[in-house]
Design an enzyme around this catalytic site. Structure first.
Site, PDB file in Angstrom:
ATOM      1  N   GLU A 265      39.311  12.621  42.271  1.00 39.19           N
ATOM      2  CA  GLU A 265      38.664  11.303  42.157  1.00 39.19           C
ATOM      3  C   GLU A 265      38.160  10.984  43.550  1.00 39.19           C
ATOM      4  O   GLU A 265      38.934  10.723  44.468  1.00 39.19           O
ATOM      5  CB  GLU A 265      39.665  10.262  41.649  1.00 39.19           C
ATOM      6  CG  GLU A 265      39.002   8.961  41.233  1.00 39.19           C
ATOM      7  CD  GLU A 265      39.038   7.910  42.319  1.00 39.19           C
ATOM      8  OE1 GLU A 265      38.007   7.787  43.019  1.00 39.19           O
ATOM      9  OE2 GLU A 265      40.057   7.239  42.473  1.00 39.19           O
TER      10      GLU A 265
ATOM     11  N   GLY B 240      47.202  15.018  56.594  1.00 40.32           N
ATOM     12  CA  GLY B 240      46.490  16.062  55.865  1.00 40.32           C
ATOM     13  C   GLY B 240      46.378  17.332  56.671  1.00 40.32           C
ATOM     14  O   GLY B 240      46.412  18.437  56.117  1.00 40.32           O
TER      15      GLY B 240
ATOM     16  N   VAL C  86      50.330  18.977  56.497  1.00 40.60           N
ATOM     17  CA  VAL C  86      50.917  19.361  55.214  1.00 40.60           C
ATOM     18  C   VAL C  86      49.866  19.670  54.155  1.00 40.60           C
ATOM     19  O   VAL C  86      50.168  20.316  53.142  1.00 40.60           O
ATOM     20  CB  VAL C  86      51.891  18.284  54.682  1.00 40.60           C
ATOM     21  CG1 VAL C  86      52.977  18.006  55.686  1.00 40.60           C
ATOM     22  CG2 VAL C  86      51.169  17.005  54.310  1.00 40.60           C
ATOM     23  N   GLY C  87      48.637  19.255  54.390  1.00 41.64           N
ATOM     24  CA  GLY C  87      47.581  19.506  53.413  1.00 41.64           C
ATOM     25  C   GLY C  87      47.384  20.968  53.065  1.00 41.64           C
ATOM     26  O   GLY C  87      47.298  21.328  51.883  1.00 41.64           O
TER      27      GLY C  87
ATOM     28  N   GLY D 222      53.098  12.897  55.377  1.00 44.91           N
ATOM     29  CA  GLY D 222      52.587  13.662  56.506  1.00 44.91           C
ATOM     30  C   GLY D 222      51.082  13.549  56.600  1.00 44.91           C
ATOM     31  O   GLY D 222      50.425  12.954  55.734  1.00 44.91           O
TER      32      GLY D 222
END
Length: 471
Positions: A247, A205, A208-209, A203
Site C-alpha cells: 500500500e 529500515g 532490519v529491513g 528498528g
C-alpha cells in the site's frame, strides 16, 4: 521528560537490544526531546523470524473460531489501553486529540473487532465436486512493515487479517511512532496469544529491513510506505519469489461536478487534505472544479482554509497540529517554494508558522500545470492544488493523469452520475459526495499505489495459499 525505549517482543517475551543504535525523537508540537529509542539490530530481526517460523505448527492447529476468540481478547485488551494509545499518538505524531481519539484509536479498534466475525466466517475447505476439493492454507511467516502517519490503524489493518488467516509474523512499526505498537503488543501479550505468533522489532529500515524482506523463512511481506521503497522491496523479494503486498503513495483526485452545494463540497475537500496535517496517503490533494464555478471555488477554498484552527494538539478545537518532524517540514516547504517559482498562485498559506514545533499553514494553490511536480508527487503535507476543467471527459482524463491510483472522490447533485464517473476513475476506493471511510471496504491501490488489499474479508484472502486436491 524524555523517556528511553529499549523493548522488543520475541517468542512471547520482552527483550532488550544489547548493543543498540539510538534514535532521538522530538515532540512535534514543541520541538523538545521526547523519546530515546534503542533500535533493533538485524540479528534481533533474524531471531524474531525464527521464532515466528517455529510457532507455525502451534498457531495453525487452532480453528477459525478459536483464532477469532484470540482476536476478540486482543480487542478487549486494546480497549483497556485506549487512553494511553491516544496520549502516545498525540505526543509522537502531534495529531490533535479529538481526531486522534476518533480516527487514530477508536476506528482501528473497531476494525480489529470486525475481524472477529470475519475470522469465524472463513471456509478453509471447499468441495467443488466428488473429484475436487480446494483448501485455503496460511502462507506462513509474514513480515509486516508499517509507517508513522496512522500508526495503530495501519498496524491493525495488517496484523488482524494475518492472524485471522493463521499466519505468524514479525512486525516492524515505524521507528518515529513506536509507542502505539508497544501498547498493541502489550494487548496481544495479555490476550495470551501463543508464543512466537506475534513478534515485534522496532528498528530502522536500513538495519532490519534487508532481513525482513529477504530472509528465506519469510513467505510474505506486507508493507505500507512510499512507492520508491515499495519498488525496492518488490525487487529484493523477487529473489525468493515472496508474496509482496504493497500500500503505497497517492495523489488522489476530487472531481466536483457543477453543483448547487459548492460550499459544502469545497469545505469537505479542504478538511480532507488538512486533517492529520496532510499526512494521509488518501488525501484528496488534487481538486477539479468546472470552469463555471472555479472563481467562486477559489474564494470558498480560501475562506475554508483560513477558518481552520492550527496549533497545540492538546488545545480544544484545534483542527490541525504540526507535521511530524523537521525533515517533513523542510520537504513540504521546498515543494511549495518550487511551485511558487513555477508561477503557482497561492490562494492561502504557503509558509511555515513561526512558533515552537513543526507547523505549516494550510495551503491552497492554483495556476499550476498538471505535470508540475507538486501536482504529480505526494508530499505528505497540508497542501491542496485546484484545477479547472471544461468537460467531464477532460476532468476524468486529468483525474487519471497520475502514476497513482489509491483513492478518489466524486461530488455531484446526481448520485447516479457520481457512480458512473467513479467507475471511470483509476483508484482502489472512490467516495461519493460526503461518504467517509468504511472498515469493511477493501483498501488498496491501482498502478503505483500498490497491490493487494487491506481490511474487509478480502484482506484475509491475501494471506492464504490455495491448494487443489484432485481425486
Amino acid at each position: 521528560m524524555c523517556k528511553t525505549i529499549n523493548s522488543h517482543f520475541i517468542n512471547g517475551a520482552w527483550v532488550q537490544e544489547s548493543k543498540p543504535a539510538a534514535l532521538y525523537l522530538k515532540n512535534p508540537a514543541t520541538g523538545l526531546d521526547n523519546i530515546t529509542l534503542m533500535l533493533a539490530s538485524h540479528e534481533l530481526a533474524e531471531t524474531a523470524i525464527q521464532s515466528a517460523h517455529d510457532a507455525i505448527p502451534t498457531w495453525q492447529q487452532y480453528s477459525s473460531n478459536e483464532r477469532a476468540e484470540f482476536i476478540n481478547n486482543i480487542v478487549i485488551e486494546l480497549k483497556k489501553r485506549r487512553t494511553p494509545l491516544i496520549d502516545s499518538i498525540v505526543n509522537e505524531l502531534g495529531c490533535p486529540r479529538e481526531f486522534t481519539t476518533e480516527v487514530q484509536v477508536d476506528d482501528p479498534i473497531d476494525a480489529f473487532e470486525q475481524h472477529v466475525q470475519w475470522t469465524k466466517d472463513i471456509q478453509h475447505e471447499q468441495v467443488i465436486d466428488e473429484n475436487l476439493t480446494i483448501y485455503k492454507e496460511a502462507i506462513g511467516v509474514c513480515s509486516i512493515i508499517t509507517p508513522w502517519n496512522y500508526p495503530l490503524h495501519q498496524l491493525i489493518a495488517k496484523v488482524a487479517p494475518a492472524l485471522a488467516a493463521g499466519c505468524t509474523m514479525v512486525v516492524k512499526p515505524s521507528e518515529f511512532t513506536p509507542t502505539s505498537a508497544l501498547l498493541l503488543t502489550q494487548a496481544i501479550e495479555a490476550a495470551n496469544l501463543p508464543k512466537g505468533v506475534f513478534n515485534l522489532v522496532i528498528g530502522s529500515g536500513r538495519d532490519v529491513g534487508p532481513v525482513l524482506t529477504t530472509h528465506p523463512l519469510v513467505k510474505c511481506i506486507s508493507f505500507i510506505g512510499s512507492t520508491a521503497v515499495g519498488k525496492h522491496i518488490q525487487s529484493v523479494a523477487a529473489g525468493s519469489v515472496k508474496r509482496v503486498l504493497l500500500e503505497l503513495g497517492g495523489k488522489s483526485p476530487y472531481l466536483i461536478c457543477p453543483t448547487t452545494q459548492l460550499e459544502s463540497a469545497i469545505n469537505l475537500g479542504i478538511e480532507d487534505v488538512m486533517a492529520n496535517s496532510g499526512q494521509t496517503c488518501v488525501a484528496l490533494t488534487r481538486m477539479f472544479i468546472h470552469e463555471s464555478q472555479f472563481e467562486q471555488a477559489k474564494q470558498l477554498a480560501k475562506q475554508s482554509a483560513s477558518s481552520l484552527s492550527v496549533g497545540d494538539p492538546d488545545t480544544k478545537d484545534t483542527f490541525m497540529g504540526p507535521v511530524i518532524n523537521q525533515n517533513q517540514l523542510d520537504n513540504i516547504s521546498s515543494a511549495v517554494e518550487r511551485a511558487k517559482n513555477e508561477g503557482a498562485e497561492i490562494i492561502y498559506g504557503g509558509n511555515r508558522i513561526d512558533q515552537t514545533g513543526y507547523y505549516y499553514q494550510p495551503t491552497v494553490i492554483t495556476n499550476l500545470p498538471h505535470d508540475a511536480q507538486l501536482a504529480q508527487q505526494e508530499i505528505f503535507g497540508p497542501v491542496l492544488v485546484l484545477f479547472k476543467y471544461k468537460t467531464i471527459d477532460e476532468a476524468i482524463q486529468l483525474c487519471n493523469d497520475t502514476p497513482y491510483g489509491l483513492s478518489a472522490r466524486v461530488w455531484s447533485d446526481d448520485t447516479e452520475q457520481s457512480k458512473k464517473l467513479a467507475r471511470k476513475i483509476d483508484a482502489g476506493q472512490v467516495y461519493i459526495n460526503g461518504a467517509f471511510w468504511h472498515n469493511a471496504a477493501p483498501f488498496g491501490g491501482y498502478k503505483e499505489s500498490g497491490n493487494g488489499r487491506e481490511l474487509g474479508p478480502s484482506a484475509i484472502e491475501e494471506f492464504f495459499e490455495i491448494k487443489s486436491i484432485i481425486v
